[in-house]
Design a protein around this motif. Structure first.
Motif, PDB file in Angstrom:
ATOM      1  N   ILE A 162     -16.950  26.565  -1.054  1.00 56.04           N
ATOM      2  CA  ILE A 162     -16.199  25.716  -1.980  1.00 56.04           C
ATOM      3  C   ILE A 162     -16.889  24.365  -2.198  1.00 56.04           C
ATOM      4  N   THR A 163     -17.706  23.937  -1.256  1.00 53.11           N
ATOM      5  CA  THR A 163     -18.346  22.623  -1.362  1.00 53.11           C
ATOM      6  C   THR A 163     -19.375  22.543  -2.496  1.00 53.11           C
ATOM      7  N   SER A 164     -19.818  23.675  -3.002  1.00 55.06           N
ATOM      8  CA  SER A 164     -20.794  23.650  -4.096  1.00 55.06           C
ATOM      9  C   SER A 164     -20.127  23.641  -5.471  1.00 55.06           C
ATOM     10  N   SER A 165     -18.802  23.557  -5.491  1.00 53.46           N
ATOM     11  CA  SER A 165     -18.055  23.578  -6.748  1.00 53.46           C
ATOM     12  C   SER A 165     -17.251  22.303  -6.928  1.00 53.46           C
ATOM     13  N   LEU A 166     -16.906  22.041  -8.163  1.00 54.34           N
ATOM     14  CA  LEU A 166     -16.019  20.934  -8.476  1.00 54.34           C
ATOM     15  C   LEU A 166     -14.653  21.490  -8.861  1.00 54.34           C
ATOM     16  N   PHE A 167     -13.714  20.603  -9.154  1.00 52.26           N
ATOM     17  CA  PHE A 167     -12.371  21.028  -9.529  1.00 52.26           C
ATOM     18  C   PHE A 167     -12.382  21.698 -10.908  1.00 52.26           C
ATOM     19  N   TRP A 168     -13.108  21.152 -11.851  1.00 51.66           N
ATOM     20  CA  TRP A 168     -13.354  21.737 -13.169  1.00 51.66           C
ATOM     21  C   TRP A 168     -12.087  22.142 -13.927  1.00 51.66           C
ATOM     22  N   VAL A 169     -11.192  21.198 -14.136  1.00 45.98           N
ATOM     23  CA  VAL A 169      -9.941  21.533 -14.836  1.00 45.98           C
ATOM     24  C   VAL A 169     -10.180  21.860 -16.308  1.00 45.98           C
ATOM     25  N   GLN A 170     -10.929  21.047 -17.024  1.00 43.75           N
ATOM     26  CA  GLN A 170     -11.161  21.318 -18.449  1.00 43.75           C
ATOM     27  C   GLN A 170     -11.996  22.587 -18.640  1.00 43.75           C
TER      28      GLN A 170
END
Length: 196
Positions: free
Chosen positions: A8-16
């Motif tokens: 999970i640390t290689s990802s962002l929240f990325w809502v849009q």
């Protein structure tokens, strides 16, 4: 079977980006088609081919786990509701984060402890490292990064005020979203968010 890792640390929240992915999934695009579209048209405005691929794959993997009605709702709901749905999708995708939300965040909400900090995450992960073989493979550097990632996700979702205070905020969940979550079998998720 639970899988505990630090991916999970290689990802962002990325809502849009997740909202955009929900639209494409709703329209019937496969993962391969979405990745191709991202590569050719840079639909996520990513700075590199690697990032285009990462965003497309990660958001697809998260959003596809949601029931079709929630995917449709995510594609055109308000931003606050979208954040809640994206958090749910991350919990569905990542066992370590899911269990953190149940075992640490929800417990704090229920006990009235309105503060959550990186150290709470580190203690939780250390317990998992001592109990599970998968979690034991998580490096010390990754434990630190997981603390930052978990808190950042909670801030971006609006559940924590900021990293300095760690103050937990009870979110407002739109009535229509509450009904849809309950209808989809996610009453437990609502109780995690609200502490009820």
């Amino acid at each position: 079977m639970k899988k505990y890792n630090a991916s999970i640390t290689s990802s962002l929240f990325w809502v849009q980006e997740s909202r955009k992915t929900a639209i494409y999934i709703k329209d019937g695009l496969s993962r391969e088609e979405l990745c191709e579209l991202s590569r050719k048209e840079n639909i996520y405005m990513a700075p590199s081919d690697d990032r285009k691929r990462k965003i497309a794959n990660t958001t697809y993997d998260r959003i596809i786990l949601l029931p079709p009605k929630l995917i449709a709702f995510l594609s055109d709901c308000d931003l606050e509701s979208a954040k809640i749905i994206v958090l749910l999708s991350i919990m569905l995708k990542d066992d370590l984060f899911h269990d953190f939300m149940v075992e640490v965040y929800k417990e704090k909400m229920m006990l009235g402890d309105k503060k959550i900090i990186n150290n709470d995450v580190r203690i939780y992960i250390e317990e998992k490292r001592n109990m599970y073989e998968d979690a034991a493979k998580i490096s010390d550097a990754s434990v630190y990064k997981l603390g930052q990632t978990f808190i950042k996700f909670l801030i971006e979702c609006g559940l924590v005020e900021n990293a300095k205070t760690g103050k937990i905020k009870v979110p407002y969940i739109d009535y229509n979203l509450v009904n849809l979550l309950e209808e989809s079998g996610y009453r437990d998720f609502i109780s995690i968010m609200t502490g009820e």
